[in-house]
Design a protein around this motif. Structure first.
Motif, PDB file in Angstrom:
ATOM      1  N   GLN A  85      -7.196   2.498   0.297  1.00  0.00           N
ATOM      2  CA  GLN A  85      -5.984   2.757  -0.480  1.00  0.00           C
ATOM      3  C   GLN A  85      -5.972   4.204  -0.987  1.00  0.00           C
ATOM      4  O   GLN A  85      -4.929   4.863  -0.980  1.00  0.00           O
ATOM      5  CB  GLN A  85      -5.922   1.781  -1.668  1.00  0.00           C
ATOM      6  CG  GLN A  85      -4.565   1.797  -2.364  1.00  0.00           C
ATOM      7  CD  GLN A  85      -4.537   0.835  -3.554  1.00  0.00           C
ATOM      8  OE1 GLN A  85      -5.369  -0.066  -3.659  1.00  0.00           O
ATOM      9  NE2 GLN A  85      -3.584   1.037  -4.454  1.00  0.00           N
TER      10      GLN A  85
ATOM     11  N   THR B 130      -6.619  -5.930  -9.596  1.00  0.00           N
ATOM     12  CA  THR B 130      -6.142  -4.605  -9.184  1.00  0.00           C
ATOM     13  C   THR B 130      -6.427  -3.604 -10.303  1.00  0.00           C
ATOM     14  O   THR B 130      -6.442  -3.970 -11.472  1.00  0.00           O
ATOM     15  CB  THR B 130      -4.618  -4.567  -8.941  1.00  0.00           C
ATOM     16  OG1 THR B 130      -3.990  -5.341  -9.957  1.00  0.00           O
ATOM     17  CG2 THR B 130      -4.243  -5.064  -7.581  1.00  0.00           C
TER      18      THR B 130
ATOM     19  N   ASP C 114      -7.364   6.767   0.440  1.00  0.00           N
ATOM     20  CA  ASP C 114      -7.069   7.660   1.563  1.00  0.00           C
ATOM     21  C   ASP C 114      -5.600   7.615   1.943  1.00  0.00           C
ATOM     22  O   ASP C 114      -4.984   8.625   2.250  1.00  0.00           O
ATOM     23  CB  ASP C 114      -7.914   7.267   2.786  1.00  0.00           C
ATOM     24  CG  ASP C 114      -9.369   7.605   2.574  1.00  0.00           C
ATOM     25  OD1 ASP C 114      -9.649   8.394   1.639  1.00  0.00           O
ATOM     26  OD2 ASP C 114     -10.226   7.085   3.309  1.00  0.00           O
ATOM     27  N   LEU C 115      -5.072   6.391   1.900  1.00  0.00           N
ATOM     28  CA  LEU C 115      -3.718   6.173   2.375  1.00  0.00           C
ATOM     29  C   LEU C 115      -2.679   6.723   1.408  1.00  0.00           C
ATOM     30  O   LEU C 115      -1.744   7.417   1.773  1.00  0.00           O
ATOM     31  CB  LEU C 115      -3.513   4.673   2.574  1.00  0.00           C
ATOM     32  CG  LEU C 115      -2.371   4.260   3.472  1.00  0.00           C
ATOM     33  CD1 LEU C 115      -2.706   4.592   4.922  1.00  0.00           C
ATOM     34  CD2 LEU C 115      -2.121   2.746   3.334  1.00  0.00           C
ATOM     35  N   GLU C 116      -2.865   6.369   0.127  1.00  0.00           N
ATOM     36  CA  GLU C 116      -1.832   6.690  -0.858  1.00  0.00           C
ATOM     37  C   GLU C 116      -2.175   7.912  -1.690  1.00  0.00           C
ATOM     38  O   GLU C 116      -1.358   8.367  -2.485  1.00  0.00           O
ATOM     39  CB  GLU C 116      -1.615   5.491  -1.789  1.00  0.00           C
ATOM     40  CG  GLU C 116      -1.167   4.245  -1.028  1.00  0.00           C
ATOM     41  CD  GLU C 116      -1.181   2.995  -1.903  1.00  0.00           C
ATOM     42  OE1 GLU C 116      -1.368   3.128  -3.130  1.00  0.00           O
ATOM     43  OE2 GLU C 116      -1.009   1.896  -1.357  1.00  0.00           O
ATOM     44  N   GLY C 117      -3.409   8.397  -1.550  1.00  0.00           N
ATOM     45  CA  GLY C 117      -3.814   9.549  -2.336  1.00  0.00           C
ATOM     46  C   GLY C 117      -3.870   9.283  -3.834  1.00  0.00           C
ATOM     47  O   GLY C 117      -3.827  10.194  -4.639  1.00  0.00           O
ATOM     48  N   THR C 118      -3.966   7.983  -4.200  1.00  0.00           N
ATOM     49  CA  THR C 118      -3.993   7.626  -5.620  1.00  0.00           C
ATOM     50  C   THR C 118      -5.247   8.122  -6.323  1.00  0.00           C
ATOM     51  O   THR C 118      -5.201   8.541  -7.474  1.00  0.00           O
ATOM     52  CB  THR C 118      -3.979   6.092  -5.790  1.00  0.00           C
ATOM     53  OG1 THR C 118      -4.098   5.488  -4.508  1.00  0.00           O
ATOM     54  CG2 THR C 118      -2.739   5.632  -6.510  1.00  0.00           C
ATOM     55  N   TRP C 119      -6.368   8.030  -5.634  1.00  0.00           N
ATOM     56  CA  TRP C 119      -7.636   8.412  -6.264  1.00  0.00           C
ATOM     57  C   TRP C 119      -8.391   9.352  -5.356  1.00  0.00           C
ATOM     58  O   TRP C 119      -8.262   9.294  -4.139  1.00  0.00           O
ATOM     59  CB  TRP C 119      -8.500   7.160  -6.496  1.00  0.00           C
ATOM     60  CG  TRP C 119      -7.803   6.101  -7.251  1.00  0.00           C
ATOM     61  CD1 TRP C 119      -7.365   6.158  -8.546  1.00  0.00           C
ATOM     62  CD2 TRP C 119      -7.449   4.792  -6.766  1.00  0.00           C
ATOM     63  NE1 TRP C 119      -6.755   4.980  -8.894  1.00  0.00           N
ATOM     64  CE2 TRP C 119      -6.789   4.126  -7.828  1.00  0.00           C
ATOM     65  CE3 TRP C 119      -7.619   4.119  -5.561  1.00  0.00           C
ATOM     66  CZ2 TRP C 119      -6.300   2.823  -7.711  1.00  0.00           C
ATOM     67  CZ3 TRP C 119      -7.143   2.826  -5.433  1.00  0.00           C
ATOM     68  CH2 TRP C 119      -6.485   2.193  -6.505  1.00  0.00           C
TER      69      TRP C 119
END
Ligand SMILES: Nc1ncnc2c1ncn2[C@@H]1O[C@H](COP(=O)(O)OP(=O)(O)OP(=O)(O)O)[C@@H](O)[C@H]1O
Ligand SMILES: Nc1ncnc2c1ncn2[C@@H]1O[C@H](COP(=O)(O)OP(=O)(O)O)[C@@H](O)[C@H]1O
Ligand SMILES: [Mg+2]
Ligand SMILES: [Mg+2]
Lengths: 335, 391
Positions: B147, B74, B149-154
């Motif tokens: 991920q 991860t 797109d979903l969490e807006g992390t990157w």
């Protein structure tokens, strides 16, 4: 640990396995080694197993097939032959020999069974590939199997890269899970016996760069741990040694700059700040590179195996470059 | 602009364009894909992007300085890179087997998963099948993108590609694995598995029967039952798996994706790059530019190699007369000879690049000088990135 002499690593060796990190020159070095041995009167078979036609490209000949073909006939009487082993053909041949399949072999192939067995059944592909090498190493020319003189004085194998080589050579372990009995299993055992014999050696090719040297060190540990014998470490693409003056001088000193400027002036070279500074910058970078290479050389030497060095050929290995490398090996005592 | 002047590869524009969502670094082995991917990551983060870099096989020291010692598959933050600009940098190293296992676990019941993970065919495919690494790199890319797109992390995913001999493997290997799994024999084995196990030999054609018995004779008795487990596993999960790969493949064609093709200034590497550039064109995949890495650059480009060599000879002659006073007799001649050698390499490199550019007009090119030592820390990466952006 002092490295053993080159002779102990090479004398009487019948199977030379050549590995190294991807792209460092395995195929080139295997080819040069085969040629070096042939030039000393040996009958040598050079084998590749990844179907990439690396050997034919190195010798600039038509693509090799699954039949052995002569590449070089040396005045010494030595000969170098080439072979590109193919797992599918090997399996078909194998089934034919042991099971007299006749036309059914073709049917199996059409159904994708052969493909299946050679790509996915663990270890089968490797057993088949090394199986051909095993057969060549033990082949005799007498009328009866196993009698008479050996067909090859030496076999050189252009092996998979360091990351995969231990697995490739460890066929026994690979098929152990799969076939506890049966011909594949006993074949794997004979192969393993041959690979662990003192007359089989694994040579590792490296460059004087961090990653290849690291992989070399890892491979030495792994291969030795698994009972294979490391032969020589081959440092490939060694660049010309620099004039020592550049290395041993503090290029940052003011009087050095003065001296260079004055020297250039005496021979009429435009000695502006850019030229002088530029030459000194080149010298510094080079010294840095060399310091790293020295460090890496020390690391390679500390691995406890004889080290061979091959020059970087400016024009690559086209147009007979492999011959120059073979000479360099002979010069360093490869017999 | 002269015909053979390369189009400039506007790296900073690419990195700062919010529409750029994925950057894929491709090229043949050892040319600097991993280095380039990491360098682009650092530069993008320092320009304010929130970046995740997926590396495949970083050199050990580079991995250490990116904090990639924890192999948990991860992404982890790389210090506070980019924080000043409101950006961030996360990095991870691909664990191929683990990624594969995770897909299995995600797609089957725990009991079934355990059975699959133990199967020797599965183990063989997941750890050594040619192409699995490429397949898993794509899988991971898909996961990271989802991920993001979903969490807006990157807002930017940068991927390195596996160290295959050919750059094209990244595009071809997943399909190879897919078409292999669609192969005739597998389908034959699969049909009876669907029909419910034991009776399978009956529905086999004569040929399939022969095949199965021959294989079990050659490979030992365990063979058929292992094959069956494996095939049953394929049946339940690989359909979905293949679809996932197709989705990721489609992602590569989106305009938000940018391919960066890395090459060394050598004939083989540039030929490989040329194949790849052509292939991207055929596939309709967006090429951002070509990076020619590890170019020999000269400190004193104004001095020709031949002139330097001649000057060195003159100096040698004079040294015989004078007999050295000064700091280091022969130093200047040595520097001149070094320059001659470097000039030769530099002109060979330039020649290769010129030929490439002439054959690919309009393809943006950037060159990166060869550093004297390896690139193994953030500052080294920053220098590479700087060169990428300006050269
Ligand atoms: N001593 C040398 N001098 C100049 N060029 C060399 C030398 N050795 C190898 N090369 C070149 O380096 C490149 C890689 O060499 P080679 O194909 O032998 O490597 P390899 O380890 O077999 O690669 P792979 O891992 O892809 O099989 C080739 O272009 C080859 O011509
Ligand atoms: N411009 C450069 N100057 C000096 N060394 C470099 C440069 N680019 C890459 N390297 C070194 O080359 C080696 C291989 O680079 P890497 O990025 O791992 O290649 P790849 O991922 O394409 O196999 C690494 O040790 C790296 O530090
Ligand atoms: Mg090779
Ligand atoms: Mg890499």
């Amino acid at each position: 640990m002092p490295a053993p002499a080159l002779e102990t690593a090479l004398d009487g060796v019948r199977l030379h396995v050549v590995t190294g990190k991807g792209g460092v020159g395995k195929t080139t070095v295997a080819s040069a080694l085969g040629l070096a041995l042939a030039r000393q009167g040996r009958r040598v078979l050079l084998v590749e197993v990844e179907g990439r036609q690396g050997i034919s490209q190195t010798f600039e000949v038509a693509p090799l097939g699954i039949e052995e073909r002569r590449l070089v006939h040396d005045p010494s009487g030595g000969e170098l032959w080439g072979l590109s082993v193919d797992a599918t053909a090997a399996l078909l041949e194998y089934l034919q020999t042991f099971y007299k399949l006749g036309r059914a072999g073709g049917a199996l192939e059409k159904m994708g069974v052969i493909d299946f067995a050679t790509t996915i059944a663990p270890g089968v592909r490797d057993v088949l590939l090394i199986g051909k090498v095993y057969e060549a190493v033990g082949r005799t020319t007498g009328a009866r199997r196993g009698h008479g003189p050996l067909a090859w004085d030496a076999v050189v194998l252009d092996a998979p890269p360091t990351g995969r080589v231990a697995r490739f050579l460890g066929v026994n372990e690979q098929v152990a899970d799969l076939a506890r009995v049966g011909p594949i299993h006993s074949q794997a055992e004979s192969i393993t016996r041959m690979l662990h014999d003192p007359r089989s050696r694994v040579h590792i090719v490296t460059l004087l760069e961090e990653m290849p040297v690291q992989e070399t060190a890892d491979a030495v540990t792994q291969l030795t741990g698994e009972g294979f014998r490391v032969g020589a470490l081959v440092v490939n693409q060694v660049r010309d040694t620099v004039p020592p003056a550049v290395l041993d001088t503090d290029l940052d000193a003011d009087e050095v700059e003065e001296q260079v400027r004055a020297d250039l002036a005496t021979v009429g070279v435009r000695s502006g700040a850019r030229t002088v500074g530029g030459l000194l910058a080149e010298g510094r970078a080079h010294a840095q590179r060399l310091a790293l290479e020295r460090e890496l050389t020390t690391e390679v030497e500390a691995l406890g195996h004889p080290v061979l060095r091959l020059p970087a050929l400016a024009g690559g290995v086209e147009d007979g470059g492999v011959s120059v490398l073979a000479d360099a090996l002979v010069e360093q005592g490869v017999r | 602009m002269p015909r053979d002047a390369p189009a400039r590869f506007e790296v900073d524009r690419l990195l700062t364009d919010p529409a750029t969502g994925i950057i894929v670094c491709c090229g043949s082995g050892g040319v600097g894909k991993t280095t380039t991917a990491a360098a682009l990551g650092v530069r993008a983060a320092e320009a304010g992007r929130r970046v995740v870099v997926l590396t495949i096989d970083p050199a050990r020291r580079l991995a250490q300085s990116l904090g990639l010692s924890e192999l948990d598959n991860t992404p982890r933050p790389v210090g506070s890179v980019g924080a000043d600009a409101g950006g961030s940098l996360d990095a991870m190293m691909l664990d191929m087997k683990r990624t594969f296992d995770e897909v299995v676990l995600a797609h089957s019941t725990p009991e079934k998963a355990a059975q699959i993970l133990e199967n020797p065919f599965y183990q063989s495919v997941s750890s050594s099948f040619a192409g699995t690494q490429e397949y898993m790199a794509m899988e991971k890319l898909g996961q990271l993108r989802a991920q993001a797109d979903l969490e807006g992390t990157w807002d930017l995913v940068i991927v390195d590609t596996p160290p295959s001999r050919s750059a094209l493997d990244f595009l071809d290997a997943p399909k190879r694995l897919g078409s292999f799994l669609d192969g005739r024999f597998i389908r034959l084995l699969m049909a009876p598995a669907k029909a419910g196990g034991r009776a399978y030999l009956k529905v086999f054609s004569f040929g399939a029967n022969l095949a199965a018995t021959t294989l079990s004779r050659v490979l030992g008795g365990q063979f058929l039952s292992d094959v069956q487990t494996f095939v049953a596993a394929l049946d339940t999960m690989f359909g979905g798996f293949r679809e996932r790969a197709d989705v990721t493949y489609a992602l590569l064609k989106e305009p938000s994706t940018a391919f960066v093709v890395v090459a060394a200034p050598e004939r083989d590497a540039l030929r490989e790059a040329a194949y790849f550039v052509d292939r991207l064109e055929t596939e309709g995949m967006p090429l951002a530019g070509v990076v020619v890495n590890r170019m020999q650059v000269l400190g004193a480009p104004g001095l020709s190699g031949a002139r330097a060599e001649a000057a060195a000879e003159q100096l040698d002659d004079r040294a015989e007369d004078v007999n050295g006073a000064g700091p280091a007799p022969g130093l200047t001649a040595a520097l001149l000879r070094l320059h001659t050698g470097l000039a030769e390499v530099a002109s060979r490199h330039e020649g290769h690049v010129r030929r490439f550019v002439a054959a690919h007009p309009g393809v943006p090119v950037s060159t990166v000088p060869a550093a004297p030592t390896d690139i193994h820390d953030l500052d080294g990466l920053r220098r590479v990135a700087q060169a990428l952006a300006t050269g």
